[in-house]
Design a protein around this motif. Sequence first.
Motif, PDB file in Angstrom:
ATOM      1  N   GLN A 162       0.780  -1.275  -0.034  1.00  0.00           N
ATOM      2  CA  GLN A 162       0.041  -0.155   0.089  1.00  0.00           C
ATOM      3  C   GLN A 162       0.908   1.459   0.063  1.00  0.00           C
ATOM      4  O   GLN A 162       0.717   2.219   0.667  1.00  0.00           O
ATOM      5  N   THR A 163       1.917   1.415  -0.719  1.00  0.00           N
ATOM      6  CA  THR A 163       2.771   2.524  -0.860  1.00  0.00           C
ATOM      7  C   THR A 163       1.884   3.644  -1.431  1.00  0.00           C
ATOM      8  O   THR A 163       0.946   3.358  -2.462  1.00  0.00           O
ATOM      9  N   GLN A 164       2.148   4.866  -0.907  1.00  0.00           N
ATOM     10  CA  GLN A 164       1.629   5.972  -1.426  1.00  0.00           C
ATOM     11  C   GLN A 164       2.413   6.592  -2.396  1.00  0.00           C
ATOM     12  O   GLN A 164       1.938   7.477  -3.051  1.00  0.00           O
ATOM     13  N   ASN A 165       3.390   5.951  -2.941  1.00  0.00           N
ATOM     14  CA  ASN A 165       4.359   6.659  -4.183  1.00  0.00           C
ATOM     15  C   ASN A 165       3.724   6.234  -5.311  1.00  0.00           C
ATOM     16  O   ASN A 165       2.891   5.180  -5.527  1.00  0.00           O
ATOM     17  N   GLY A 166       3.811   7.063  -6.234  1.00  0.00           N
ATOM     18  CA  GLY A 166       3.325   6.983  -7.846  1.00  0.00           C
ATOM     19  C   GLY A 166       4.653   5.808  -8.417  1.00  0.00           C
ATOM     20  O   GLY A 166       5.333   5.477  -7.847  1.00  0.00           O
ATOM     21  N   GLY A 167       3.936   5.573  -9.718  1.00  0.00           N
ATOM     22  CA  GLY A 167       4.686   4.705 -10.481  1.00  0.00           C
ATOM     23  C   GLY A 167       5.627   5.437 -11.412  1.00  0.00           C
ATOM     24  O   GLY A 167       5.773   6.771 -11.566  1.00  0.00           O
ATOM     25  N   ILE A 168       6.458   4.788 -12.094  1.00  0.00           N
ATOM     26  CA  ILE A 168       7.173   5.512 -13.160  1.00  0.00           C
ATOM     27  C   ILE A 168       7.279   4.700 -14.473  1.00  0.00           C
ATOM     28  O   ILE A 168       7.385   3.640 -14.520  1.00  0.00           O
ATOM     29  N   GLU A 195      11.790  12.352  -8.839  1.00  0.00           N
ATOM     30  CA  GLU A 195      11.640  11.960  -7.401  1.00  0.00           C
ATOM     31  C   GLU A 195      10.687  12.731  -6.555  1.00  0.00           C
ATOM     32  O   GLU A 195      10.047  11.999  -5.772  1.00  0.00           O
ATOM     33  N   ASN A 196      10.491  13.902  -6.802  1.00  0.00           N
ATOM     34  CA  ASN A 196       9.520  14.768  -6.288  1.00  0.00           C
ATOM     35  C   ASN A 196       8.120  14.353  -6.370  1.00  0.00           C
ATOM     36  O   ASN A 196       7.242  14.227  -5.585  1.00  0.00           O
ATOM     37  N   HIS A 197       7.714  14.141  -7.446  1.00  0.00           N
ATOM     38  CA  HIS A 197       6.475  13.792  -8.106  1.00  0.00           C
ATOM     39  C   HIS A 197       6.282  12.531  -7.728  1.00  0.00           C
ATOM     40  O   HIS A 197       4.999  12.139  -7.222  1.00  0.00           O
ATOM     41  N   ILE A 198       6.980  11.490  -7.641  1.00  0.00           N
ATOM     42  CA  ILE A 198       6.796   9.991  -7.206  1.00  0.00           C
ATOM     43  C   ILE A 198       6.450  10.064  -5.788  1.00  0.00           C
ATOM     44  O   ILE A 198       5.518   9.433  -5.215  1.00  0.00           O
ATOM     45  N   SER A 199       7.217  10.857  -4.975  1.00  0.00           N
ATOM     46  CA  SER A 199       7.006  10.746  -3.651  1.00  0.00           C
ATOM     47  C   SER A 199       5.728  11.561  -3.128  1.00  0.00           C
ATOM     48  O   SER A 199       5.038  11.051  -2.039  1.00  0.00           O
ATOM     49  N   ASN A 200       5.091  12.394  -4.217  1.00  0.00           N
ATOM     50  CA  ASN A 200       4.062  12.872  -3.753  1.00  0.00           C
ATOM     51  C   ASN A 200       2.701  11.971  -4.400  1.00  0.00           C
ATOM     52  O   ASN A 200       1.718  12.323  -4.449  1.00  0.00           O
ATOM     53  N   GLY A 201       3.016  10.964  -4.713  1.00  0.00           N
ATOM     54  CA  GLY A 201       2.026   9.886  -5.117  1.00  0.00           C
ATOM     55  C   GLY A 201       1.648   9.933  -6.770  1.00  0.00           C
ATOM     56  O   GLY A 201       0.661   9.408  -7.080  1.00  0.00           O
ATOM     57  N   GLN A 202       2.248  10.896  -7.455  1.00  0.00           N
ATOM     58  CA  GLN A 202       1.962  10.875  -9.030  1.00  0.00           C
ATOM     59  C   GLN A 202       2.847   9.900  -9.712  1.00  0.00           C
ATOM     60  O   GLN A 202       4.107   9.933  -9.473  1.00  0.00           O
ATOM     61  N   THR A 203       2.213   9.233 -10.633  1.00  0.00           N
ATOM     62  CA  THR A 203       3.020   8.678 -11.649  1.00  0.00           C
ATOM     63  C   THR A 203       3.650   9.448 -12.708  1.00  0.00           C
ATOM     64  O   THR A 203       2.945  10.569 -13.216  1.00  0.00           O
ATOM     65  N   VAL A 204       4.936   9.191 -12.691  1.00  0.00           N
ATOM     66  CA  VAL A 204       5.413  10.124 -13.631  1.00  0.00           C
ATOM     67  C   VAL A 204       6.140   9.303 -15.144  1.00  0.00           C
ATOM     68  O   VAL A 204       6.304   8.099 -14.897  1.00  0.00           O
ATOM     69  N   VAL A 205       5.721   9.910 -16.127  1.00  0.00           N
ATOM     70  CA  VAL A 205       5.992   9.358 -17.512  1.00  0.00           C
ATOM     71  C   VAL A 205       7.352  10.063 -18.038  1.00  0.00           C
ATOM     72  O   VAL A 205       7.186  11.378 -18.213  1.00  0.00           O
ATOM     73  N   HIS A 236      18.433   4.005 -12.170  1.00  0.00           N
ATOM     74  CA  HIS A 236      19.597   3.478 -11.381  1.00  0.00           C
ATOM     75  C   HIS A 236      19.770   4.290 -10.279  1.00  0.00           C
ATOM     76  O   HIS A 236      20.129   4.024  -8.954  1.00  0.00           O
ATOM     77  N   LEU A 237      19.658   5.821 -10.306  1.00  0.00           N
ATOM     78  CA  LEU A 237      19.995   6.657  -9.449  1.00  0.00           C
ATOM     79  C   LEU A 237      18.689   6.996  -8.456  1.00  0.00           C
ATOM     80  O   LEU A 237      18.805   7.660  -7.592  1.00  0.00           O
ATOM     81  N   LEU A 238      17.582   6.649  -9.001  1.00  0.00           N
ATOM     82  CA  LEU A 238      16.290   6.914  -8.371  1.00  0.00           C
ATOM     83  C   LEU A 238      16.205   6.509  -6.872  1.00  0.00           C
ATOM     84  O   LEU A 238      16.582   5.050  -6.571  1.00  0.00           O
ATOM     85  N   SER A 239      15.996   7.202  -5.800  1.00  0.00           N
ATOM     86  CA  SER A 239      16.102   6.862  -4.399  1.00  0.00           C
ATOM     87  C   SER A 239      14.584   6.658  -3.706  1.00  0.00           C
ATOM     88  O   SER A 239      14.494   6.091  -2.510  1.00  0.00           O
ATOM     89  N   VAL A 240      13.495   6.775  -4.563  1.00  0.00           N
ATOM     90  CA  VAL A 240      12.209   6.549  -4.225  1.00  0.00           C
ATOM     91  C   VAL A 240      11.443   5.392  -4.941  1.00  0.00           C
ATOM     92  O   VAL A 240      11.559   5.348  -6.190  1.00  0.00           O
ATOM     93  N   LYS A 241      11.142   4.350  -3.997  1.00  0.00           N
ATOM     94  CA  LYS A 241      10.663   3.140  -4.601  1.00  0.00           C
ATOM     95  C   LYS A 241       9.434   3.462  -5.377  1.00  0.00           C
ATOM     96  O   LYS A 241       8.256   3.861  -4.507  1.00  0.00           O
ATOM     97  N   PRO A 242       9.046   3.210  -6.483  1.00  0.00           N
ATOM     98  CA  PRO A 242       7.811   3.402  -7.087  1.00  0.00           C
ATOM     99  C   PRO A 242       6.843   2.310  -6.913  1.00  0.00           C
ATOM    100  O   PRO A 242       7.399   1.273  -6.632  1.00  0.00           O
TER     101      PRO A 242
END
Length: 486
Positions: A298-304, A356-366, A400-406
């Motif tokens: 139930q992660t609140q993070n978005g996808g990528i 990273e900012n958007h994924i942490s806010n729960g938004q999926t990033v394309v 590789h550099l992404l620190s937030v788990k999508p």
Amino acid sequence: MNSQDILPISILTEYPTVNEGAIDSLLSEERKEFSRKIIVLDDDPTGVQTVHGVYVYTDWEESTIEAGFDAPESMFFLLTNSRGFTKEETIQVHTLIAERIGRIAKRRQQDFILLSRGDSTLRGHYPLETQCLADTLLRTADLITDGEILFPFFKEGGRFTLNNIHYVQDQDTLVPAGATEFAKDKSFGYTASHLGDYIEEKSQGAYLAKDCIYISLEMLRNIQLDVITDRLLHAENVSRIVVNAIDYIDVKIFCIAWIRAMKQGKHYIARTAAALPKIIGNIDSIPLLTKQDLITDQTQNGGIVMIGSYVQKTTAQLECLMQSNQDIVFLEFNVSAYFAAQGLNAEVTRILAQAENHISNGQTVVIYTSRQLLIPDSTDADRILEAYVQISDSLTNIIHLLSVKPRFILAKGGITSSDVGTKGLHVKKALVMGQIQKGIPVWMTGAESKFPHTPYIIFPGNVGQVDSLRLIVEELSVAFERSSFS
């Protein structure tokens, strides 16, 4: 039939139907006392488009191949990503793999089937890969390859072969492969749609269309098993064998004859799309995967979503996704940075911070490459390919550099999806869960990966309807019911 004629899709219904239950029984009978290990060398990660419950290994160390032989599953995949290799790299890797497979099989006294899984639209290092495998097995393991089977049928992607001509479905028509955008590929282009002519063209005349062995739809639908088996038995010195198919029943009938020929001591290498591994590997069909199958935490993070493919089908799918009313953020990766000193590195830094900012806010990033690919001013196919690979490496570096788990990862395009999986996520062994849509497979990443137990959707550039990407992203991006926060 002219090899450049466009046909109505209705032609596929004009062939005689076959009692599939009877064919299944015959195939099941032939499988008895037939225990060859099936090894699929996949030139990008999309070859698992039809299977589930099998493992993909992302390296070809001797210990890895041993593990594949040891596994209880009858089939395993080795991801080579050779679609992104130069010719020299392709030769080196396939020579090494064939040497190791031959050595291990000889030591274990275990026979095997070697499948070279390539693109259903006929792109890739062909016939370089299969010829290298056959030559190496003969030289290092005294294993003679009698025939090479060319089998690009892939129903889920709309790829059909009839009258020895390979077609790509476009809405309600069948377009000869040589007349599609795929045939104009800068690295792997071709002109022929007739598969015998394609073999002659790609082998530069080393193998002639008139010398190929052809397995027709009429033979298959009339269940002429003795005739087909006899043709396979007459193959020698890597005879080229063209197989027609418009449905899975054709694959099943061919496999009956193929197994019979192998039981008589014949050895073949197959250059195939994703359909043949499913049938020869005895993989059943399962329902398409859903969000409930894939998103277990139930992660609140978005996808990528990473989009590197440049084919028109991908561009149309991206444009459709951009019409979504969901909270999806689009970041364009400027490929013209390739021509500036350290330009790609600067672009990675810029995109990464925003992602990273958007994924942490729960938004999926394309993240998508700019749609106009500015390639080097060169006719050298390897140099052009190297430019593609450098751009793909930069996209991969973002993962590789992404620190937030999508919550999920989706990659669009063969080279992109391979690099994201191996270089970005550091996957060594992944379980193929199945498909989220027809021809669109999903890995579950292993414990050793950068983001363990995360669904990784591998979306080929040349597959899907115009809304396929949008439907997948919208379904997986809804992390919570809004009411749970009220």
